[in-house]
Scaffold this motif. Structure first.
Motif, PDB file in Angstrom:
ATOM      1  N   GLN A 151      44.310 -51.657 -62.610  1.00 15.66           N
ATOM      2  CA  GLN A 151      45.578 -50.997 -62.913  1.00 15.66           C
ATOM      3  C   GLN A 151      45.491 -50.256 -64.240  1.00 15.66           C
ATOM      4  OE1 GLN A 151      47.814 -51.451 -60.463  1.00 15.66           O
ATOM      5  NE2 GLN A 151      49.243 -49.943 -61.288  1.00 15.66           N
ATOM      6  N   ALA A 152      45.927 -48.987 -64.224  1.00 25.20           N
ATOM      7  CA  ALA A 152      45.965 -48.146 -65.433  1.00 25.20           C
ATOM      8  C   ALA A 152      47.211 -47.281 -65.335  1.00 25.20           C
ATOM      9  CB  ALA A 152      44.710 -47.296 -65.554  1.00 25.20           C
ATOM     10  N   GLY A 153      48.305 -47.708 -65.948  1.00 24.00           N
ATOM     11  CA  GLY A 153      49.565 -47.015 -65.778  1.00 24.00           C
ATOM     12  C   GLY A 153      50.170 -47.321 -64.428  1.00 24.00           C
ATOM     13  N   ALA A 154      50.607 -46.277 -63.736  1.00 22.09           N
ATOM     14  CA  ALA A 154      51.286 -46.473 -62.452  1.00 22.09           C
ATOM     15  C   ALA A 154      50.321 -46.689 -61.292  1.00 22.09           C
ATOM     16  CB  ALA A 154      52.177 -45.268 -62.159  1.00 22.09           C
ATOM     17  N   HIS A 155      49.026 -46.421 -61.502  1.00 20.24           N
ATOM     18  CA  HIS A 155      48.058 -46.478 -60.403  1.00 20.24           C
ATOM     19  C   HIS A 155      46.805 -47.226 -60.851  1.00 20.24           C
ATOM     20  CE1 HIS A 155      50.519 -43.468 -58.363  1.00 20.24           C
ATOM     21  NE2 HIS A 155      50.490 -42.756 -59.466  1.00 20.24           N
ATOM     22  N   ARG A 156      45.966 -47.526 -59.881  1.00 20.82           N
ATOM     23  CA  ARG A 156      44.666 -48.100 -60.195  1.00 20.82           C
ATOM     24  C   ARG A 156      43.617 -47.005 -60.324  1.00 20.82           C
ATOM     25  NH1 ARG A 156      44.646 -53.413 -56.178  1.00 20.82           N
ATOM     26  NH2 ARG A 156      45.837 -54.772 -57.568  1.00 20.82           N
ATOM     27  N   ARG A 157      42.647 -47.246 -61.214  1.00 22.55           N
ATOM     28  CA  ARG A 157      41.506 -46.355 -61.357  1.00 22.55           C
ATOM     29  C   ARG A 157      40.216 -47.159 -61.240  1.00 22.55           C
ATOM     30  NH1 ARG A 157      41.722 -44.943 -67.877  1.00 22.55           N
ATOM     31  NH2 ARG A 157      41.388 -47.078 -68.625  1.00 22.55           N
ATOM     32  N   ILE A 158      39.095 -46.460 -61.011  1.00 19.58           N
ATOM     33  CA  ILE A 158      37.816 -47.116 -60.808  1.00 19.58           C
ATOM     34  C   ILE A 158      37.147 -47.375 -62.156  1.00 19.58           C
ATOM     35  CG2 ILE A 158      35.576 -46.983 -59.684  1.00 19.58           C
ATOM     36  CD1 ILE A 158      38.059 -47.213 -57.811  1.00 19.58           C
ATOM     37  N   ASP A 185      47.083 -40.478 -59.138  1.00 18.63           N
ATOM     38  CA  ASP A 185      47.434 -41.203 -57.917  1.00 18.63           C
ATOM     39  C   ASP A 185      46.394 -42.303 -57.735  1.00 18.63           C
ATOM     40  OD1 ASP A 185      48.641 -41.931 -55.468  1.00 18.63           O
ATOM     41  OD2 ASP A 185      49.135 -39.847 -55.027  1.00 18.63           O
ATOM     42  N   GLY A 186      46.500 -43.039 -56.642  1.00 17.22           N
ATOM     43  CA  GLY A 186      45.690 -44.224 -56.487  1.00 17.22           C
ATOM     44  C   GLY A 186      44.211 -43.962 -56.269  1.00 17.22           C
ATOM     45  N   GLN A 187      43.376 -44.870 -56.787  1.00 17.01           N
ATOM     46  CA  GLN A 187      41.944 -44.916 -56.532  1.00 17.01           C
ATOM     47  C   GLN A 187      41.614 -46.334 -56.064  1.00 17.01           C
ATOM     48  OE1 GLN A 187      39.856 -43.643 -60.072  1.00 17.01           O
ATOM     49  NE2 GLN A 187      40.997 -41.724 -60.208  1.00 17.01           N
ATOM     50  N   ALA A 188      40.755 -46.451 -55.050  1.00 14.17           N
ATOM     51  CA  ALA A 188      40.549 -47.765 -54.441  1.00 14.17           C
ATOM     52  C   ALA A 188      39.190 -47.840 -53.755  1.00 14.17           C
ATOM     53  CB  ALA A 188      41.659 -48.049 -53.424  1.00 14.17           C
ATOM     54  N   TRP A 189      38.799 -49.055 -53.378  1.00 10.97           N
ATOM     55  CA  TRP A 189      37.637 -49.354 -52.547  1.00 10.97           C
ATOM     56  C   TRP A 189      36.354 -48.692 -53.062  1.00 10.97           C
ATOM     57  CZ3 TRP A 189      38.316 -53.286 -49.374  1.00 10.97           C
ATOM     58  CH2 TRP A 189      39.619 -53.567 -48.935  1.00 10.97           C
TER      59      TRP A 189
END
Length: 389
Positions: A151-158, A185-189
């Motif tokens: 989590q970094a602010g409102a979204h996740r980052r890698i 925006d979101g980053q995942a997987w």
């Protein structure tokens, strides 16, 4: 484009007869109609093999809550040893990577953080500083790396980390977000691959274009990452004015001839659902033109759980689909300019529901495959090994 096509020609290799499979083994000891094992994890990294030993990790609910388990088959053993829990609490999406000499590295999500430990008996280390999930690992050439979505602010980052190992104890040597700014925006997987020079390639699902796009970044040994680039060669943009773009998800990376290959699920043929696509890292600039992995017999139906394994000799992609009426595990081998006709894995096909394959190659080029075999009386985690003939 010319450089990418030249790379594909360079990767050409002679034809072979294919994989010869040994009898399958059962991995998990706890089954029942209400026990549900899962092999879902970032980079589909549920099995690792080295020095003749094999480790398998999964999550199931036998205790009444999600817990992660690991089972090891030593080099001299004919079957897997009884599984052991990776942690004391609820646990999700475990992964495993080889360390050599019968040892492995496992990582997982627990209590909103990601953790790692050496198997069989190393102490756990918390990797993430904040809320995080979807950890993955890459080992090779004396290097150990992990990546996760934090989590970094409102979204996740890698985030990518270099790990140090002292006996059975892990330590964080360096932790570096792929992008320093807060994500839009979101980053995942995430998926990871380590090169012979110690460099790292990381790929992930990215939604900055308001739809899911597999993206990647190349990093050096110090974890300084280049500007992210798209793996897919499909531009963003809606179809008939609908949506922001086509869906693509779950990138998987493998090191291949000192380079990197990516495989993912792609919905560009949206009428038939997800297909398996692949692309090669050219070393600079964009990835190669995208290639479809499944053959024409699988084109009209959806593919799931795609993965890829590679070494300096060969490259094999695996996934599951139901082209024969029930879910089976299929594979395709790289043949120099495209992928071979698809072949069903003998022990993981036929009547019943076989799915969720995870795979690894060992240093002798043997293919290790694990999958879920669903039955009325419970789901088995199964394992089989193959030698190239």
């Amino acid at each position: 484009m010319r450089a990418a096509l030249g790379l594909l020609a360079l990767l050409a290799m002679p034809g072979y007869a294919g994989w010869g499979w040994e009898a399958a083994l059962e991995v998990n000891s706890a089954h029942g109609p209400a026990i549900f094992p899962h092999l879902e994890s970032a980079n589909r990294q549920g099995v690792a093999a080295a020095g003749g030993a094999v480790a398998v990790v999964w999550e199931d609910n036998r205790s009444g809550a999600p817990r992660c388990y690991a089972a090891i088959k030593p080099a001299t053993a004919a079957v897997f040893q009884p599984e052991r829990a990776l942690s004391d609490g609820e646990c999700y999406e475990p992964v495993v990577a080889p360390l050599g000499q019968g040892r492995f590295l496992a990582a997982w999500e627990e209590a909103g953080r990601v953790h790692a430990r050496v198997l069989p008996d190393g102490p756990p280390l918390r990797l993430s500083a904040g809320d995080a999930a979807q950890v993955t690992l890459a080992t090779g050439n004396g290097n150990i790396h992990a990546a996760w979505a934090e989590q970094a602010g409102a979204h996740r980052r890698i985030v990518v980390a270099a790990l140090a190992l002292d006996g059975n104890r892990l330590a964080l040597a360096r932790v570096q977000p792929v992008e320093s700014g807060l994500p839009a925006d979101g980053q995942a997987w995430p998926a990871l691959a380590v090169s012979g020079s110690g460099g790292v390639t990381v790929a992930w699902e990215d939604r900055r274009a308001h739809h899911t796009v597999p993206m990647a970044s190349r990093g050096d040994a110090g974890l300084a990452f280049a500007e992210p680039l798209r793996i897919t060669d499909q531009a963003s943009g809606g179809m008939n004015g609908l949506g922001a773009g086509l869906g693509a998800m779950r990138p998987k990376l493998a090191t291949w001839k000192q380079g990197t290959v990516a495989v993912w699920l792609d919905k560009r043929d949206f009428l038939s659902g997800y297909d398996v696509y692949a692309a090669f890292d050219t070393g600079s600039g964009p990835f190669s033109p995208n290639l479809r992995v499944q053959d024409s017999f699988g084109d009209s139906l959806v593919q799931w759980h795609a993965s890829v394994v590679a070494d300096d000799t060969r490259l094999t992609a695996v996934w599951d689909d139901a082209r024969d009426g029930t879910s089976d595990v299929w594979l395709a081998n790289w043949e120099g300019s495209g992928f071979s006709d698809n072949v069903a894995v003998p022990a993981a096909s036929g009547p019943g529901d076989q799915s969720d394959p995870v795979a690894a190659l060992d240093e002798r080029g043997r293919l290790h495959l694990v999958w879920l075999d669903r039955r009325a009386d419970g789901t088995r985690v199964r394992y089989a090994r193959a030698q190239w003939k």
